[in-house]
Write a protein that holds these residues in place. Structure first.
Motif, mmCIF file in Angstrom:
data_model
loop_
_atom_site.group_PDB
_atom_site.id
_atom_site.type_symbol
_atom_site.label_atom_id
_atom_site.label_comp_id
_atom_site.label_asym_id
_atom_site.label_seq_id
_atom_site.Cartn_x
_atom_site.Cartn_y
_atom_site.Cartn_z
ATOM 1 N N GLN A 109 -40.172 -18.865 -0.478
ATOM 2 C CA GLN A 109 -40.458 -17.638 -0.238
ATOM 3 C C GLN A 109 -41.752 -16.778 -1.460
ATOM 4 O O GLN A 109 -41.833 -16.208 -0.913
ATOM 5 N N CYS A 132 -47.263 -12.137 9.270
ATOM 6 C CA CYS A 132 -46.819 -11.312 8.217
ATOM 7 C C CYS A 132 -46.012 -10.036 9.287
ATOM 8 O O CYS A 132 -46.798 -9.259 9.410
ATOM 9 N N SER A 163 -45.555 -16.587 -1.179
ATOM 10 C CA SER A 163 -46.350 -16.228 0.391
ATOM 11 C C SER A 163 -48.047 -16.160 0.428
ATOM 12 O O SER A 163 -48.130 -16.383 0.030
ATOM 13 N N GLU A 215 -42.075 -13.402 6.525
ATOM 14 C CA GLU A 215 -43.400 -14.305 7.040
ATOM 15 C C GLU A 215 -43.208 -15.798 7.715
ATOM 16 O O GLU A 215 -41.775 -15.867 7.932
#
Length: 153
Positions: A22, A49, A25, A40
């Motif tokens: 994560q 997003c 991103s 996301e």
């Protein structure tokens, strides 16, 4: 007991891997002062997003793709002028077939072609006029990461 420890260790490693995934991103960075967090979803041909506020409301969504979403933007619903990724744009109220649900006045949507065959569809779900202005300013200041620009690889 050793099996339990092994299961706990595996769970911790999986969780650490998910957190590390994560942290890389593909969504544009958000200023810490915004108080927003991205959720996301990265697929082969697009990146979605969704920015949520501290109270859990989704206030902004951004889809990056190599495909034109071909979203019809009705000129009669045109609102403010703005920019994204160096491109000039107009914000529109969404066409909801004549329906105007609560909060409709502060909803906005736009599509921007920002590079050769690169498109961004941006939707704002502001709670009031002040938040709408802040979200438009936030979108205008977003810088796309190299991986986000490569959406639709």
């Amino acid at each position: 007991m050793n099996v339990l420890r092994a299961v706990v260790c595996v769970c911790l490693l999986v969780t650490a891997g998910a957190v590390a995934a994560q942290s890389t991103s593909e969504c544009p960075s958000l200023p810490a002062s915004s108080g927003l967090q991205w959720q996301e979803l990265a697929q082969r041909d697009f990146i979605l997003c969704k920015a949520t506020a501290a109270d859990g409301r989704e206030v902004l969504s951004l889809t990056l793709s190599a495909r034109n979403p071909e979203l019809p933007l009705n000129r009669s619903l045109r609102q403010e002028k703005g920019s994204f990724a160096g491109e000039t744009l107009y914000w529109y109220q969404p066409d909801l077939g004549g329906q105007k649900p609560p909060g409709y006045e502060t909803r906005r949507i736009t599509v921007v072609k920002f590079d050769k065959n690169r498109f961004a569809q941006i939707a704002l779900y502001a709670g009031d006029k002040s938040e709408l202005g802040s979200l438009q300013t936030l979108a205008q200041g977003m810088s796309l990461t190299p991986s986000a620009v490569a959406a639709g690889r």
